[in-house]
Write a protein that holds these residues in place. Structure first.
Motif, PDB file in Angstrom:
ATOM      1  N   ASP A   1     -10.085  -0.708  -7.520  1.00 45.74           N
ATOM      2  CA  ASP A   1     -10.468   0.482  -6.745  1.00 45.74           C
ATOM      3  C   ASP A   1      -9.354   1.528  -6.780  1.00 45.74           C
ATOM      4  O   ASP A   1      -9.629   2.736  -6.859  1.00 45.74           O
ATOM      5  CB  ASP A   1     -10.774   0.091  -5.300  1.00 45.74           C
ATOM      6  CG  ASP A   1     -12.098  -0.651  -5.165  1.00 45.74           C
ATOM      7  OD1 ASP A   1     -12.921  -0.570  -6.093  1.00 45.74           O
ATOM      8  OD2 ASP A   1     -12.296  -1.330  -4.133  1.00 45.74           O
ATOM      9  N   SER A   2      -8.109   1.076  -6.723  1.00 46.37           N
ATOM     10  CA  SER A   2      -6.998   2.030  -6.801  1.00 46.37           C
ATOM     11  C   SER A   2      -6.916   2.683  -8.178  1.00 46.37           C
ATOM     12  O   SER A   2      -6.535   3.854  -8.294  1.00 46.37           O
ATOM     13  CB  SER A   2      -5.679   1.323  -6.472  1.00 46.37           C
ATOM     14  OG  SER A   2      -5.614   0.985  -5.104  1.00 46.37           O
TER      15      SER A   2
ATOM     16  N   GLY B   1      -2.904   3.900  -2.074  1.00 46.22           N
ATOM     17  CA  GLY B   1      -3.661   2.703  -1.739  1.00 46.22           C
ATOM     18  C   GLY B   1      -2.999   1.431  -2.222  1.00 46.22           C
ATOM     19  O   GLY B   1      -1.810   1.407  -2.567  1.00 46.22           O
ATOM     20  N   PHE B   2      -3.762   0.365  -2.244  1.00 43.06           N
ATOM     21  CA  PHE B   2      -3.286  -0.974  -2.568  1.00 43.06           C
ATOM     22  C   PHE B   2      -2.739  -1.015  -3.989  1.00 43.06           C
ATOM     23  O   PHE B   2      -3.378  -0.556  -4.925  1.00 43.06           O
ATOM     24  CB  PHE B   2      -4.459  -1.950  -2.439  1.00 43.06           C
ATOM     25  CG  PHE B   2      -4.087  -3.406  -2.606  1.00 43.06           C
ATOM     26  CD1 PHE B   2      -3.435  -4.093  -1.597  1.00 43.06           C
ATOM     27  CD2 PHE B   2      -4.413  -4.089  -3.770  1.00 43.06           C
ATOM     28  CE1 PHE B   2      -3.117  -5.439  -1.741  1.00 43.06           C
ATOM     29  CE2 PHE B   2      -4.096  -5.430  -3.924  1.00 43.06           C
ATOM     30  CZ  PHE B   2      -3.444  -6.100  -2.902  1.00 43.06           C
ATOM     31  N   TRP B   3      -1.525  -1.583  -4.130  1.00 42.81           N
ATOM     32  CA  TRP B   3      -0.901  -1.610  -5.456  1.00 42.81           C
ATOM     33  C   TRP B   3       0.180  -2.684  -5.481  1.00 42.81           C
ATOM     34  O   TRP B   3       0.376  -3.417  -4.490  1.00 42.81           O
ATOM     35  CB  TRP B   3      -0.307  -0.240  -5.799  1.00 42.81           C
ATOM     36  CG  TRP B   3      -0.249   0.085  -7.265  1.00 42.81           C
ATOM     37  CD1 TRP B   3       0.853   0.414  -7.985  1.00 42.81           C
ATOM     38  CD2 TRP B   3      -1.353   0.136  -8.181  1.00 42.81           C
ATOM     39  NE1 TRP B   3       0.526   0.684  -9.297  1.00 42.81           N
ATOM     40  CE2 TRP B   3      -0.830   0.505  -9.449  1.00 42.81           C
ATOM     41  CE3 TRP B   3      -2.718  -0.109  -8.071  1.00 42.81           C
ATOM     42  CZ2 TRP B   3      -1.634   0.645 -10.579  1.00 42.81           C
ATOM     43  CZ3 TRP B   3      -3.522   0.030  -9.198  1.00 42.81           C
ATOM     44  CH2 TRP B   3      -2.971   0.401 -10.430  1.00 42.81           C
TER      45      TRP B   3
ATOM     46  N   LYS C   1      -9.390  -4.852  -5.276  1.00 40.40           N
ATOM     47  CA  LYS C   1      -8.649  -3.796  -4.570  1.00 40.40           C
ATOM     48  C   LYS C   1      -7.795  -2.991  -5.552  1.00 40.40           C
ATOM     49  O   LYS C   1      -7.706  -1.757  -5.446  1.00 40.40           O
ATOM     50  CB  LYS C   1      -7.779  -4.407  -3.484  1.00 40.40           C
ATOM     51  CG  LYS C   1      -8.539  -4.858  -2.245  1.00 40.40           C
ATOM     52  CD  LYS C   1      -7.573  -5.401  -1.183  1.00 40.40           C
ATOM     53  CE  LYS C   1      -8.307  -5.775   0.089  1.00 40.40           C
ATOM     54  NZ  LYS C   1      -7.379  -6.331   1.110  1.00 40.40           N
TER      55      LYS C   1
ATOM     56  N   SER D   1       0.855  -1.177   0.000  1.00 42.02           N
ATOM     57  CA  SER D   1       0.000   0.000   0.000  1.00 42.02           C
ATOM     58  C   SER D   1       0.890   1.226   0.000  1.00 42.02           C
ATOM     59  O   SER D   1       1.746   1.371   0.884  1.00 42.02           O
ATOM     60  CB  SER D   1      -0.919   0.004   1.223  1.00 42.02           C
ATOM     61  OG  SER D   1      -1.781   1.118   1.186  1.00 42.02           O
TER      62      SER D   1
ATOM     63  N   ASP E   1     -10.313 -10.862  -4.523  1.00 44.34           N
ATOM     64  CA  ASP E   1     -10.138  -9.760  -3.583  1.00 44.34           C
ATOM     65  C   ASP E   1      -9.021  -8.834  -4.032  1.00 44.34           C
ATOM     66  O   ASP E   1      -9.180  -7.602  -4.062  1.00 44.34           O
ATOM     67  CB  ASP E   1      -9.846 -10.324  -2.197  1.00 44.34           C
ATOM     68  CG  ASP E   1      -9.649  -9.232  -1.152  1.00 44.34           C
ATOM     69  OD1 ASP E   1     -10.564  -8.418  -0.978  1.00 44.34           O
ATOM     70  OD2 ASP E   1      -8.578  -9.211  -0.522  1.00 44.34           O
ATOM     71  N   TRP E   2      -7.866  -9.394  -4.401  1.00 41.96           N
ATOM     72  CA  TRP E   2      -6.756  -8.565  -4.864  1.00 41.96           C
ATOM     73  C   TRP E   2      -7.138  -7.789  -6.122  1.00 41.96           C
ATOM     74  O   TRP E   2      -6.811  -6.607  -6.252  1.00 41.96           O
ATOM     75  CB  TRP E   2      -5.535  -9.437  -5.153  1.00 41.96           C
ATOM     76  CG  TRP E   2      -4.936 -10.099  -3.962  1.00 41.96           C
ATOM     77  CD1 TRP E   2      -5.182  -9.835  -2.643  1.00 41.96           C
ATOM     78  CD2 TRP E   2      -3.975 -11.162  -3.984  1.00 41.96           C
ATOM     79  NE1 TRP E   2      -4.437 -10.666  -1.839  1.00 41.96           N
ATOM     80  CE2 TRP E   2      -3.691 -11.489  -2.629  1.00 41.96           C
ATOM     81  CE3 TRP E   2      -3.336 -11.873  -4.992  1.00 41.96           C
ATOM     82  CZ2 TRP E   2      -2.781 -12.498  -2.289  1.00 41.96           C
ATOM     83  CZ3 TRP E   2      -2.431 -12.872  -4.653  1.00 41.96           C
ATOM     84  CH2 TRP E   2      -2.164 -13.181  -3.317  1.00 41.96           C
TER      85      TRP E   2
ATOM     86  N   SER F   1     -17.640  -8.420 -10.091  1.00 41.26           N
ATOM     87  CA  SER F   1     -18.433  -7.804  -9.020  1.00 41.26           C
ATOM     88  C   SER F   1     -19.797  -7.287  -9.449  1.00 41.26           C
ATOM     89  O   SER F   1     -20.664  -7.069  -8.604  1.00 41.26           O
ATOM     90  CB  SER F   1     -17.654  -6.622  -8.438  1.00 41.26           C
ATOM     91  OG  SER F   1     -17.524  -5.597  -9.420  1.00 41.26           O
TER      92      SER F   1
END
Length: 393
Positions: free
Chosen positions: A221-222, A168-170, A218, A163, A214-215, A270
């Motif tokens: 979203d980033s 954020g998550f990357w 995420k 992160s 999940d990954w 999703s």
């Protein structure tokens, strides 16, 4: 020439003929050791070839992967075993890049970048090899390939998922195996990592393990937070994040390394309309774009994305634009019987002079442009939808 296309029950479309010519280049230019010249490069494809001199730069992990994806598409299209054999040699070289020895935990499951001697890995490049393992398993049932892909994803979790503050998550841009400092451009997030979304979606499809889904979401979203906005149309990056052979001076990411297709995959996972809406905004930008795409690889990348939008939404909104871009690509295809260049597509966005003094960028054929072109052309043909850079798996 070591291969040709199998006789089909119906004539091949012009799209398919051009795609197969590109795949024939992978077959004809692959390095194969023959007695008495034993060569550990057995199975490698070119990174690029300087057309005037036939000087070849051998490929690395991601070029192995994309060539294999194209060859599997050719095999499924024609059932010609030559394509499958060529892909097998390519996969076997890629296996050599992976450390399978638990005594070395930093590299266990990871993939060395260019050769088994490379002291680092670029995770975005390496994850392409994992995708090729997944696709090879899908076509052949090879359990070792699936095992290797999952071993890599575990390495990715341990070493590259992170992160970044304010982002954020990357995925980290570089992992060193020799304690040397990271290159400056990898001290911060880089946009090409968004292409990991599609490959993680393929991993979820192959294994049904929720962690990959999940990954992927995420990361998506980033992408929405950092590269997309309701009022901007295409994916863009800031000057501080810009990669020279992916973007233009206005910050538009013309070759997003599969990032826009990643948003389509996030929507498929999703059914969250935010991902599809962002992809449609980008598609509309390219549908109405009047100026030429400024980088060679951007043409195939954009066209591939546009045809994938139609494939997912079951419409034909963007096919005319994809076809227009495909016709531009066909002008870059080398019409020659010379095995090191014939059938391949021109364009070296990294700069021709870097590889051959005084060379122009279109003096080279490259795996990057050829692979994007082949995937697109097979999709325009529509008979067998390739898994490369796709919502299909």
């Amino acid at each position: 020439m070591r291969t040709g296309t199998r006789k089909m029950s119906k004539p091949l479309s012009p799209w398919a003929r051009a795609a197969l010519a590109g795949c024939n280049w992978f077959v004809n230019s692959q390095l194969i050791q023959k007695s008495p010249n034993w060569d550990a490069n057995h199975g490698r494809y070119p990174y690029n070839v300087h057309v005037p001199t036939q000087t070849r730069v051998l490929g690395l992990g991601w070029t192995q992967a994309r060539a294999v994806m194209c060859l599997l598409a050719a095999y499924e299209h024609t059932h010609n075993e030559d394509y499958l054999d060529c892909a097998r040699r390519g996969i076997d070289y890629a296996r050599m890049l992976q450390n399978m020895d638990r005594r070395f935990p930093l590299t266990y499951g990871g993939l060395h970048e260019e050769t088994p001697h490379s002291p680092f890995s670029y995770p975005r490049d390496a994850i392409e090899v994992a995708d090729a393992f997944l696709q090879w398993h899908r076509v052949t049932g090879d359990r070792d390939a699936l095992y290797r892909a999952e071993l890599f994803f575990d390495w990715l979790r341990r070493n590259a998922l992170t992160s970044f503050p304010g982002f954020g998550f990357w995925v980290r841009g570089e992992v060193r195996f020799d304690n040397q400092p990271l290159k400056d451009r990898f001290q911060r997030p880089i946009s090409c990592q968004m292409g990991c979304i599609t490959i993680l979606t393929h991993a979820y499809a192959a294994t049904r393990k929720a962690v990959y889904k999940d990954w992927a979401l995420k990361l998506a979203d980033s992408v929405l937070r950092n590269y997309s906005a309701p009022d901007q149309g295409p994916l863009r990056e800031s000057a501080g994040q810009r990669l020279s052979h992916h973007t233009s001076t206005d910050g538009v990411i013309y070759n997003d390394d599969g990032g826009s297709v990643g948003l389509l995959n996030a929507y498929k996972l999703s059914r969250d309309r935010r991902y599809l809406d962002a992809a449609i905004r980008a598609a509309e930008f390219f549908r109405t774009l009047r100026q030429p795409i400024p980088i060679f690889s951007g043409t195939g990348s954009v066209a591939n994305f546009l045809i994938e939008v139609d494939h997912l939404t079951k419409r034909s909104t963007y096919r005319p634009t994809a076809e227009k871009l495909a016709r531009l690509l066909l002008k870059l295809q080398v019409r020659s019987g010379r095995p090191l260049v014939g059938g391949a597509f021109r364009g070296e966005d990294e700069g021709g002079k870097w590889y051959h003094k005084g060379a122009a960028n279109d003096d080279f054929v490259t795996t990057r442009v050829t692979a994007y072109s082949v995937m697109l052309l097979f999709k325009l043909d529509g008979a067998e939808w390739p898994r490369g850079y796709s919502t299909h798996f």
